[in-house]
Design a protein around this motif. Structure first.
Motif, PDB file in Angstrom:
ATOM      1  N   LEU A 268       0.826  -1.204   0.000  1.00 11.86           N
ATOM      2  CA  LEU A 268       0.000   0.000   0.000  1.00 11.86           C
ATOM      3  C   LEU A 268       0.868   1.265   0.000  1.00 11.86           C
ATOM      4  N   THR A 269       2.004   1.153  -0.662  1.00 11.19           N
ATOM      5  CA  THR A 269       2.881   2.313  -0.771  1.00 11.19           C
ATOM      6  C   THR A 269       2.350   3.232  -1.875  1.00 11.19           C
ATOM      7  N   PRO A 270       2.737   4.485  -1.875  1.00 12.06           N
ATOM      8  CA  PRO A 270       2.279   5.378  -2.953  1.00 12.06           C
ATOM      9  C   PRO A 270       2.554   4.811  -4.355  1.00 12.06           C
ATOM     10  N   LYS A 271       3.710   4.193  -4.528  1.00 10.31           N
ATOM     11  CA  LYS A 271       4.054   3.622  -5.834  1.00 10.31           C
ATOM     12  C   LYS A 271       3.080   2.504  -6.217  1.00 10.31           C
ATOM     13  N   GLU A 272       2.753   1.642  -5.259  1.00  8.78           N
ATOM     14  CA  GLU A 272       1.869   0.517  -5.553  1.00  8.78           C
ATOM     15  C   GLU A 272       0.419   0.967  -5.771  1.00  8.78           C
ATOM     16  N   ILE A 273      -0.006   1.988  -5.054  1.00 13.09           N
ATOM     17  CA  ILE A 273      -1.344   2.543  -5.273  1.00 13.09           C
ATOM     18  C   ILE A 273      -1.414   3.145  -6.678  1.00 13.09           C
ATOM     19  N   HIS A 274      -0.383   3.889  -7.042  1.00 12.46           N
ATOM     20  CA  HIS A 274      -0.320   4.494  -8.377  1.00 12.46           C
ATOM     21  C   HIS A 274      -0.365   3.408  -9.454  1.00 12.46           C
ATOM     22  N   GLU A 275       0.404   2.348  -9.269  1.00 12.07           N
ATOM     23  CA  GLU A 275       0.427   1.258 -10.249  1.00 12.07           C
ATOM     24  C   GLU A 275      -0.945   0.601 -10.382  1.00 12.07           C
ATOM     25  N   PHE A 276      -1.640   0.408  -9.264  1.00  9.37           N
ATOM     26  CA  PHE A 276      -2.966  -0.206  -9.309  1.00  9.37           C
ATOM     27  C   PHE A 276      -3.926   0.630 -10.149  1.00  9.37           C
ATOM     28  N   PHE A 277      -3.928   1.929  -9.921  1.00  5.42           N
ATOM     29  CA  PHE A 277      -4.890   2.791 -10.608  1.00  5.42           C
ATOM     30  C   PHE A 277      -4.487   3.134 -12.043  1.00  5.42           C
ATOM     31  N   THR A 278      -3.263   2.859 -12.433  1.00  3.33           N
ATOM     32  CA  THR A 278      -2.818   3.239 -13.778  1.00  3.33           C
ATOM     33  C   THR A 278      -2.466   2.033 -14.656  1.00  3.33           C
ATOM     34  N   THR A 279      -2.998   0.866 -14.329  1.00  5.11           N
ATOM     35  CA  THR A 279      -2.666  -0.317 -15.131  1.00  5.11           C
ATOM     36  C   THR A 279      -3.383  -0.347 -16.480  1.00  5.11           C
ATOM     37  N   THR A 280      -4.582   0.202 -16.548  1.00  4.41           N
ATOM     38  CA  THR A 280      -5.358   0.136 -17.790  1.00  4.41           C
ATOM     39  C   THR A 280      -5.744   1.539 -18.246  1.00  4.41           C
ATOM     40  N   LYS A 281      -5.342   1.885 -19.442  1.00  4.17           N
ATOM     41  CA  LYS A 281      -5.753   3.168 -20.008  1.00  4.17           C
ATOM     42  C   LYS A 281      -7.185   3.041 -20.519  1.00  4.17           C
ATOM     43  N   PHE A 282      -7.966   4.074 -20.282  1.00  4.82           N
ATOM     44  CA  PHE A 282      -9.378   4.075 -20.680  1.00  4.82           C
ATOM     45  C   PHE A 282      -9.533   3.777 -22.163  1.00  4.82           C
ATOM     46  N   GLU A 283      -8.708   4.409 -22.997  1.00  2.00           N
ATOM     47  CA  GLU A 283      -8.860   4.235 -24.451  1.00  2.00           C
ATOM     48  C   GLU A 283      -8.451   2.841 -24.931  1.00  2.00           C
TER      49      GLU A 283
END
Length: 110
Positions: free
Chosen positions: A81-96
């Motif tokens: 639950l580090t900032p890096k891991e939270i960022h990775e979770f939310f940015t794995t799939t691009k909407f387009e």
């Protein structure tokens, strides 16, 4: 009360959360620089991570407690639950990058 400010190096990330896993064909051309997470993934993420937050809050004693801060850091790392891991979770799939559905097909589904 201490004033909080957003760092100039902060990155603002747009995340579209939905229970749908497809998008209308034309939408991907309009919405850019946005990531996607499905609702169920968000719920599972929260269920796995909330015990860490609960544990950290229970152990909090007072502002400036360095031992608490070190323990909190250890718990966040254990729960990924580090900032890096939270960022990775939310940015794995691009909407387009979501699969698209033509308008005719959408009408058939409704």
């Amino acid at each position: 009360m201490k004033e909080l400010m957003l760092s100039q190096q902060a990155e603002i990330v747009n995340v579209f959360i939905s229970n749908s896993n497809t998008i209308h064909e034309g939408i991907s051309k309009i919405i850019k620089d946005t990531f996607y997470q499905d609702r169920e993934s968000i719920i599972r993420f929260a269920e796995r991570k909330l015990p860490a937050i609960s544990s950290i809050r229970r152990k909090y004693s007072a502002e400036g407690d360095l031992l608490w801060r070190l323990e909190a850091e250890k718990i966040l790392e254990e729960y990924h639950l580090t900032p890096k891991e939270i960022h990775e979770f939310f940015t794995t799939t691009k909407f387009e990058e979501l699969p698209t559905v033509k308008e005719k097909k959408i009408r058939e589904l409704v």
